[in-house]
Scaffold this motif. Structure first.
Motif, PDB file in Angstrom:
ATOM      1  N   ARG A 125       0.829  -1.219   0.000  1.00  9.02           N
ATOM      2  CA  ARG A 125       0.000   0.000   0.000  1.00  9.02           C
ATOM      3  C   ARG A 125       0.857   1.260   0.000  1.00  9.02           C
ATOM      4  O   ARG A 125       0.382   2.345  -0.352  1.00  9.02           O
ATOM      5  N   GLN A 126       2.137   1.129   0.371  1.00  5.64           N
ATOM      6  CA  GLN A 126       3.045   2.278   0.350  1.00  5.64           C
ATOM      7  C   GLN A 126       3.599   2.541  -1.047  1.00  5.64           C
ATOM      8  O   GLN A 126       4.123   3.627  -1.309  1.00  5.64           O
ATOM      9  N   GLN A 127       3.509   1.556  -1.927  1.00  2.00           N
ATOM     10  CA  GLN A 127       4.097   1.684  -3.257  1.00  2.00           C
ATOM     11  C   GLN A 127       3.108   2.362  -4.200  1.00  2.00           C
ATOM     12  O   GLN A 127       2.086   1.786  -4.572  1.00  2.00           O
ATOM     13  N   ALA A 128       3.438   3.570  -4.617  1.00  2.00           N
ATOM     14  CA  ALA A 128       2.522   4.357  -5.454  1.00  2.00           C
ATOM     15  C   ALA A 128       2.772   4.153  -6.944  1.00  2.00           C
ATOM     16  O   ALA A 128       1.889   4.419  -7.765  1.00  2.00           O
ATOM     17  N   THR A 129       3.964   3.716  -7.308  1.00  2.85           N
ATOM     18  CA  THR A 129       4.313   3.595  -8.720  1.00  2.85           C
ATOM     19  C   THR A 129       5.050   2.267  -8.940  1.00  2.85           C
ATOM     20  O   THR A 129       5.403   1.558  -8.000  1.00  2.85           O
ATOM     21  N   GLY A 130       5.286   1.957 -10.214  1.00  2.87           N
ATOM     22  CA  GLY A 130       6.152   0.842 -10.551  1.00  2.87           C
ATOM     23  C   GLY A 130       5.481  -0.519 -10.504  1.00  2.87           C
ATOM     24  O   GLY A 130       4.291  -0.660 -10.195  1.00  2.87           O
ATOM     25  N   ARG A 131       6.275  -1.543 -10.823  1.00  2.00           N
ATOM     26  CA  ARG A 131       5.810  -2.925 -10.890  1.00  2.00           C
ATOM     27  C   ARG A 131       5.683  -3.527  -9.498  1.00  2.00           C
ATOM     28  O   ARG A 131       6.518  -3.292  -8.624  1.00  2.00           O
ATOM     29  N   LYS A 132       4.643  -4.351  -9.314  1.00  2.00           N
ATOM     30  CA  LYS A 132       4.390  -5.008  -8.026  1.00  2.00           C
ATOM     31  C   LYS A 132       4.213  -6.501  -8.293  1.00  2.00           C
ATOM     32  O   LYS A 132       3.223  -6.905  -8.893  1.00  2.00           O
ATOM     33  N   LEU A 133       5.177  -7.301  -7.854  1.00  2.00           N
ATOM     34  CA  LEU A 133       5.128  -8.749  -8.053  1.00  2.00           C
ATOM     35  C   LEU A 133       5.112  -9.442  -6.705  1.00  2.00           C
ATOM     36  O   LEU A 133       5.804  -9.017  -5.765  1.00  2.00           O
ATOM     37  N   TYR A 134       4.340 -10.502  -6.618  1.00  2.00           N
ATOM     38  CA  TYR A 134       4.282 -11.297  -5.396  1.00  2.00           C
ATOM     39  C   TYR A 134       4.693 -12.718  -5.698  1.00  2.00           C
ATOM     40  O   TYR A 134       4.064 -13.387  -6.519  1.00  2.00           O
ATOM     41  N   TYR A 135       5.775 -13.174  -5.060  1.00  2.00           N
ATOM     42  CA  TYR A 135       6.196 -14.574  -5.179  1.00  2.00           C
ATOM     43  C   TYR A 135       5.651 -15.303  -3.963  1.00  2.00           C
ATOM     44  O   TYR A 135       6.095 -15.087  -2.834  1.00  2.00           O
ATOM     45  N   CYS A 136       4.702 -16.194  -4.183  1.00  2.00           N
ATOM     46  CA  CYS A 136       3.965 -16.833  -3.103  1.00  2.00           C
ATOM     47  C   CYS A 136       4.461 -18.258  -2.854  1.00  2.00           C
ATOM     48  O   CYS A 136       4.336 -19.122  -3.728  1.00  2.00           O
ATOM     49  N   HIS A 137       4.994 -18.490  -1.666  1.00  2.00           N
ATOM     50  CA  HIS A 137       5.352 -19.850  -1.261  1.00  2.00           C
ATOM     51  C   HIS A 137       4.118 -20.608  -0.788  1.00  2.00           C
ATOM     52  O   HIS A 137       4.070 -21.821  -0.885  1.00  2.00           O
ATOM     53  N   THR A 138       3.147 -19.895  -0.273  1.00  2.00           N
ATOM     54  CA  THR A 138       1.831 -20.433   0.076  1.00  2.00           C
ATOM     55  C   THR A 138       1.006 -19.318   0.704  1.00  2.00           C
ATOM     56  O   THR A 138       1.564 -18.446   1.383  1.00  2.00           O
ATOM     57  N   PRO A 139      -0.308 -19.310   0.495  1.00  4.94           N
ATOM     58  CA  PRO A 139      -1.132 -18.470   1.361  1.00  4.94           C
ATOM     59  C   PRO A 139      -0.921 -18.940   2.796  1.00  4.94           C
ATOM     60  O   PRO A 139      -0.724 -20.141   3.032  1.00  4.94           O
ATOM     61  N   PRO A 140      -0.902 -18.050   3.776  1.00  4.10           N
ATOM     62  CA  PRO A 140      -0.576 -18.440   5.145  1.00  4.10           C
ATOM     63  C   PRO A 140      -1.479 -19.552   5.660  1.00  4.10           C
ATOM     64  O   PRO A 140      -2.699 -19.403   5.706  1.00  4.10           O
ATOM     65  N   ARG A 141      -0.875 -20.661   6.025  1.00  8.31           N
ATOM     66  CA  ARG A 141      -1.638 -21.842   6.421  1.00  8.31           C
ATOM     67  C   ARG A 141      -2.494 -21.573   7.655  1.00  8.31           C
ATOM     68  O   ARG A 141      -3.601 -22.097   7.789  1.00  8.31           O
ATOM     69  N   PHE A 142      -1.964 -20.765   8.602  1.00  6.84           N
ATOM     70  CA  PHE A 142      -2.704 -20.508   9.838  1.00  6.84           C
ATOM     71  C   PHE A 142      -3.989 -19.727   9.597  1.00  6.84           C
ATOM     72  O   PHE A 142      -4.900 -19.743  10.432  1.00  6.84           O
ATOM     73  N   ALA A 143      -4.075 -19.058   8.451  1.00  6.16           N
ATOM     74  CA  ALA A 143      -5.252 -18.242   8.161  1.00  6.16           C
ATOM     75  C   ALA A 143      -6.212 -18.917   7.187  1.00  6.16           C
ATOM     76  O   ALA A 143      -7.316 -18.414   6.967  1.00  6.16           O
ATOM     77  N   TYR A 144      -5.804 -20.051   6.627  1.00  8.68           N
ATOM     78  CA  TYR A 144      -6.651 -20.710   5.620  1.00  8.68           C
ATOM     79  C   TYR A 144      -6.794 -22.197   5.957  1.00  8.68           C
ATOM     80  O   TYR A 144      -7.540 -22.553   6.857  1.00  8.68           O
ATOM     81  N   ASP A 145      -6.095 -23.058   5.261  1.00 14.07           N
ATOM     82  CA  ASP A 145      -6.402 -24.497   5.379  1.00 14.07           C
ATOM     83  C   ASP A 145      -6.026 -25.115   6.718  1.00 14.07           C
ATOM     84  O   ASP A 145      -6.586 -26.150   7.100  1.00 14.07           O
ATOM     85  N   TRP A 146      -5.101 -24.516   7.485  1.00 16.85           N
ATOM     86  CA  TRP A 146      -4.732 -25.078   8.787  1.00 16.85           C
ATOM     87  C   TRP A 146      -5.270 -24.253   9.950  1.00 16.85           C
ATOM     88  O   TRP A 146      -4.860 -24.444  11.092  1.00 16.85           O
ATOM     89  N   GLN A 147      -6.183 -23.342   9.699  1.00 14.93           N
ATOM     90  CA  GLN A 147      -6.681 -22.476  10.768  1.00 14.93           C
ATOM     91  C   GLN A 147      -7.300 -23.293  11.909  1.00 14.93           C
ATOM     92  O   GLN A 147      -7.061 -23.016  13.086  1.00 14.93           O
ATOM     93  N   ALA A 148      -8.074 -24.317  11.579  1.00 14.02           N
ATOM     94  CA  ALA A 148      -8.700 -25.136  12.616  1.00 14.02           C
ATOM     95  C   ALA A 148      -7.658 -25.856  13.459  1.00 14.02           C
ATOM     96  O   ALA A 148      -7.833 -26.020  14.678  1.00 14.02           O
ATOM     97  N   ASP A 149      -6.567 -26.282  12.841  1.00 13.77           N
ATOM     98  CA  ASP A 149      -5.499 -26.952  13.582  1.00 13.77           C
ATOM     99  C   ASP A 149      -4.864 -26.008  14.595  1.00 13.77           C
ATOM    100  O   ASP A 149      -4.591 -26.393  15.742  1.00 13.77           O
ATOM    101  N   TYR A 150      -4.594 -24.787  14.157  1.00 11.59           N
ATOM    102  CA  TYR A 150      -4.009 -23.806  15.068  1.00 11.59           C
ATOM    103  C   TYR A 150      -4.977 -23.483  16.200  1.00 11.59           C
ATOM    104  O   TYR A 150      -4.570 -23.354  17.362  1.00 11.59           O
ATOM    105  N   MET A 151      -6.246 -23.354  15.877  1.00 14.00           N
ATOM    106  CA  MET A 151      -7.260 -23.038  16.872  1.00 14.00           C
ATOM    107  C   MET A 151      -7.335 -24.129  17.936  1.00 14.00           C
ATOM    108  O   MET A 151      -7.457 -23.857  19.128  1.00 14.00           O
ATOM    109  N   ALA A 152      -7.254 -25.385  17.510  1.00 10.88           N
ATOM    110  CA  ALA A 152      -7.396 -26.510  18.440  1.00 10.88           C
ATOM    111  C   ALA A 152      -6.272 -26.544  19.472  1.00 10.88           C
ATOM    112  O   ALA A 152      -6.449 -27.107  20.569  1.00 10.88           O
TER     113      ALA A 152
END
Length: 363
Positions: free
Chosen positions: A99-126
């Motif tokens: 959100r601080q970047q006003a200009t230029g190219r923006k690339l995201y190299y994703c190793h994974t969406p954060p597991r604790f917030a998606y597919d493993w959220q229930a595991d962390y909660m337990a």
């Protein structure tokens, strides 16, 4: 003069694949500045290059803890991105700086969406005490909102595997392209037909190293060397207490890692739904087959019966014992040529060439 190109990653914490990827990019892009929240002592095994990374955190933010500190500094201390020409973001928290970047190219190299917030959220909660669960749920919901807003602001999203590409589509509805992470395949060499097995996975529950240790407790005539550290190090040492065939070395630097792999019989790597998994490729580059698990990124790297043996998930100590007995020294050595050919597909040059497609300047 302030740089115009940046590489942002959460933190240099351990000698892991994500850390190595960012250091590879930093070396290939000398015009870009590598920025992290903090450099941790364990990352020193990555070599002197870590010292070149700019750390945003300081003594004032240290009490916040690793994750809260990263979120804070990438949100509040990245005004230098305002006029950037190109930024490659990676990790779970560094992308919040977009959100601080006003200009230029923006690339995201994703190793994974954060597991604790998606597919493993229930595991962390337990694992949490019941009173803490509502707070965790609220914190995750707030974080997900910020993370998804950041990722949707990117010009290009790059996934590190077909496996992760599927997660991005499933949980965020995002299209992405796959560029496998770089492995320094040319630096790993076959150094001999040794008679010990290695485990290189970080010592956390999802990596299932406890199952490997239990298997070797049942095989006192087979040798296991655990070449890593992590929160489970001491519990695993206690589990293996008195076993003369199991050795824990802690994290190894690059030279030591190459020596251990080069002289091993094979590697064992059985994590739960691994994103990609650089360690198996390093082992194959050293001509060593991999005892892995038929799920996650290993389905994209290890060829069952040719460059290793893939166990049905979830792997058990008994299935590991069976695989070890099947992979005697003669069979392991015979797999060397196929292992080296397969590893070559994931070399540094291939990574840099593919990343060139998404960057306005050649790397």
């Amino acid at each position: 003069m302030r740089p115009k190109n940046y590489l942002l990653y959460d933190f240099l914490q351990v000698p892991g694949g994500a850390e190595r990827l960012m250091l590879t990019l930093a070396e290939a892009m000398p015009q870009s500045r590598l920025v992290v929240s903090r450099r941790y002592p364990e990352a020193a095994a990555l070599g002197a290059a870590t010292a070149e990374a700019k750390a945003l955190a300081d003594a004032w933010t240290a009490p916040l803890g690793r994750i809260a500190e990263a979120i804070t500094v990438f949100t509040l201390r990245t005004a230098f991105l305002k006029e950037a020409e190109a930024v490659i973001y990676s990790g779970h928290y560094a992308p919040l700086a977009v959100r601080q970047q006003a200009t230029g190219r923006k690339l995201y190299y994703c190793h994974t969406p954060p597991r604790f917030a998606y597919d493993w959220q229930a595991d962390y909660m337990a694992k949490l005490a019941p009173p803490a669960r509502p707070l965790f749920s609220m914190a995750v919901a707030r974080y997900r909102k910020s993370y998804e807003r950041a990722i949707r602001a990117m010009d290009t999203v790059i996934a590190n595997s077909v496996n992760v590409q599927g997660r991005l589509q499933r949980y965020l509805g995002l299209e992405s392209v796959v560029v496998y992470p770089p492995v320094e395949t040319e630096t790993f060499k076959w150094l001999g037909a040794g008679d010990y097995f290695v485990s290189t996975a970080r010592l956390t529950p999802p990596k299932r190293v406890a199952s490997i240790v239990r298997a070797f407790l049942d095989m006192p005539d087979e040798q296991l060397v655990v070449l890593s550290g992590g929160p489970e190090l001491e519990p695993l040492r206690r589990l293996a207490a008195g076993a003369g065939n199991i050795r824990f070395t802690g994290w190894q630097d690059e030279t030591q890692l190459r020596q251990w792999l080069g002289q091993a019989r094979a590697a064992i790597y059985i994590p739960r739904d691994e994103d990609f998994g650089i360690s198996p490729v390093e082992a194959m580059a050293a001509g060593k087959p991999v005892i892995g698990v038929a799920e996650g990124g290993l389905l994209e790297t290890v060829i069952d019966g040719q460059t290793g043996l893939l166990l049905a998930p979830p792997p058990t100590p008994a299935s590991i014992v069976e695989a070890v007995k099947r992979l005697d020294r003669q069979r392991a050595t015979a797999m060397r040529p196929a292992c080296e050919r397969q590893a070559a597909r994931f070399g540094r040059t291939a990574f840099i060439d593919k990343m060139n497609q998404f960057n306005t300047r050649p790397l």
